[in-house]
Write a protein that holds these residues in place. Structure first.
Motif, mmCIF file in Angstrom:
data_model
loop_
_atom_site.group_PDB
_atom_site.id
_atom_site.type_symbol
_atom_site.label_atom_id
_atom_site.label_comp_id
_atom_site.label_asym_id
_atom_site.label_seq_id
_atom_site.Cartn_x
_atom_site.Cartn_y
_atom_site.Cartn_z
ATOM 1 N N GLY A 85 -0.313 13.478 -51.621
ATOM 2 C CA GLY A 85 -0.739 14.686 -52.302
ATOM 3 C C GLY A 85 0.431 15.533 -52.776
ATOM 4 O O GLY A 85 1.547 15.428 -52.251
ATOM 5 N N TRP A 86 0.146 16.365 -53.756
ATOM 6 C CA TRP A 86 1.210 17.158 -54.370
ATOM 7 C C TRP A 86 1.693 18.287 -53.469
ATOM 8 O O TRP A 86 2.798 18.789 -53.637
ATOM 9 C CB TRP A 86 0.744 17.708 -55.708
ATOM 10 C CG TRP A 86 0.603 16.608 -56.719
ATOM 11 C CD1 TRP A 86 -0.547 16.078 -57.208
ATOM 12 C CD2 TRP A 86 1.678 15.868 -57.327
ATOM 13 N NE1 TRP A 86 -0.264 15.056 -58.085
ATOM 14 C CE2 TRP A 86 1.087 14.908 -58.179
ATOM 15 C CE3 TRP A 86 3.069 15.918 -57.227
ATOM 16 C CZ2 TRP A 86 1.849 14.020 -58.928
ATOM 17 C CZ3 TRP A 86 3.832 15.032 -57.969
ATOM 18 C CH2 TRP A 86 3.214 14.098 -58.809
ATOM 19 N N LEU A 87 0.868 18.700 -52.500
ATOM 20 C CA LEU A 87 1.329 19.736 -51.573
ATOM 21 C C LEU A 87 2.479 19.208 -50.715
ATOM 22 O O LEU A 87 3.465 19.926 -50.468
ATOM 23 C CB LEU A 87 0.177 20.205 -50.687
ATOM 24 C CG LEU A 87 0.514 21.331 -49.688
ATOM 25 C CD1 LEU A 87 1.071 22.548 -50.417
ATOM 26 C CD2 LEU A 87 -0.722 21.701 -48.875
ATOM 27 N N ILE A 101 10.625 11.439 -53.074
ATOM 28 C CA ILE A 101 9.528 12.053 -53.834
ATOM 29 C C ILE A 101 8.424 11.022 -54.072
ATOM 30 O O ILE A 101 7.232 11.309 -53.879
ATOM 31 C CB ILE A 101 10.030 12.606 -55.174
ATOM 32 C CG1 ILE A 101 11.053 13.739 -54.948
ATOM 33 C CG2 ILE A 101 8.865 13.096 -56.017
ATOM 34 C CD1 ILE A 101 10.475 14.981 -54.338
ATOM 35 N N GLY A 127 9.955 19.432 -51.926
ATOM 36 C CA GLY A 127 10.736 20.115 -52.961
ATOM 37 C C GLY A 127 11.365 21.388 -52.438
ATOM 38 O O GLY A 127 12.517 21.714 -52.769
ATOM 39 N N VAL A 158 4.546 16.887 -51.614
ATOM 40 C CA VAL A 158 5.689 16.822 -52.522
ATOM 41 C C VAL A 158 6.303 18.202 -52.703
ATOM 42 O O VAL A 158 7.531 18.364 -52.736
ATOM 43 C CB VAL A 158 5.266 16.233 -53.884
ATOM 44 C CG1 VAL A 158 6.423 16.285 -54.885
ATOM 45 C CG2 VAL A 158 4.782 14.797 -53.716
ATOM 46 N N ALA A 159 5.459 19.230 -52.797
ATOM 47 C CA ALA A 159 5.957 20.599 -52.983
ATOM 48 C C ALA A 159 6.757 21.060 -51.768
ATOM 49 O O ALA A 159 7.798 21.722 -51.919
ATOM 50 C CB ALA A 159 4.784 21.544 -53.240
ATOM 51 N N VAL A 193 4.110 11.003 -52.958
ATOM 52 C CA VAL A 193 3.099 11.258 -53.989
ATOM 53 C C VAL A 193 1.702 10.858 -53.510
ATOM 54 O O VAL A 193 0.719 11.576 -53.743
ATOM 55 C CB VAL A 193 3.455 10.526 -55.298
ATOM 56 C CG1 VAL A 193 2.284 10.540 -56.266
ATOM 57 C CG2 VAL A 193 4.671 11.174 -55.942
ATOM 58 N N ARG A 194 1.598 9.756 -52.788
ATOM 59 C CA ARG A 194 0.283 9.281 -52.343
ATOM 60 C C ARG A 194 -0.346 10.190 -51.289
ATOM 61 O O ARG A 194 -1.540 10.095 -51.013
ATOM 62 C CB ARG A 194 0.373 7.853 -51.826
ATOM 63 C CG ARG A 194 1.105 7.683 -50.526
ATOM 64 C CD ARG A 194 1.319 6.207 -50.225
ATOM 65 N NE ARG A 194 1.940 5.965 -48.938
ATOM 66 C CZ ARG A 194 1.258 5.715 -47.824
ATOM 67 N NH1 ARG A 194 -0.059 5.679 -47.839
ATOM 68 N NH2 ARG A 194 1.890 5.495 -46.681
#
Length: 201
Positions: free
Chosen positions: A59-61, A52, A67, A63-64, A56-57
């Motif tokens: 972008g959150w997409l 995770i 996930g 990470v999603a 992060v660097r």
């Protein structure tokens, strides 16, 4: 690479722990996890956090999407594990999914596809949609074949535990034949994509 390795290791550990809870822990795949539960659990947790953090660097997409891969890994573990007490609708849903032939293999392949194809695509951006679709289909197919290949070693256990795997349902020879056909089609599809210029690099 770190994200993919973290997912693969964590998903493997989760699946083996579910297998042990369901009574399949004495299989070859579950023996090591059963012998070293603390080490495997701690390593999985560390790699989960690391995978995770690495994304992060980007972008959150990204990470999603990773996930989502872990959600699919958890779903795979649930399909392997025993049905526990809970809301009747949840137990009925899980019982239905377990009766769907090769459902756990489909879920496993979807998780591999998400982490091996869509996470890099989202992180890098700019990929050709047609090429992504071809590669995603190829990876999904290979991951499905890989998952079913593992099922051949646990046919008796799967039958005893009521798991609707392909080898348990249609027999060893027919399942191997189906995988051979699927592998051939995947190779042809990938070759066609490369020839058409949709898949490059």
């Amino acid at each position: 690479m770190v994200a993919a390795f973290g997912y693969i290791f964590s998903a493997y550990t989760l699946a083996r722990r579910a297998d042990i809870r369901a009574g399949g822990g004495m299989t070859r795949r579950g023996a090591f996890c059963q012998a070293h539960p603390v080490w495997m659990g701690a390593s999985s947790l560390f790699l989960f956090v690391a995978s995770i953090a690495v994304l992060v660097r980007f972008g959150w997409l990204a990470v999603a999407v990773l996930g989502l891969s872990y959600v699919l890994a958890a779903a795979y573990g649930v399909l392997l594990g025993p049905l526990r007490d809970g809301p009747s609708v949840v137990r009925r849903t899980l019982a239905f999914l377990r009766r769907v032939p090769a459902s756990k293999d489909v879920v496993s392949a979807a998780g591999w596809t998400a982490v091996a194809v869509f996470v890099p695509v989202v992180a890098a951006r700019g990929a050709h949609a047609g090429g992504v679709a071809i590669v995603a289909a190829f990876v999904f197919g290979l991951a499905f074949v890989r998952s079913v290949m593992f099922d051949f070693s646990d046919v008796m256990a799967d039958r005893l535990l009521g798991r609707e795997t392909l080898p348990a349902l249609i027999g060893d020879a027919r399942a191997r034949g189906a995988l051979s056909v699927l592998t051939t089609l995947l190779a042809i599809g990938l070759a066609a994509g490369v020839s058409a210029g949709a898949v490059v690099g």
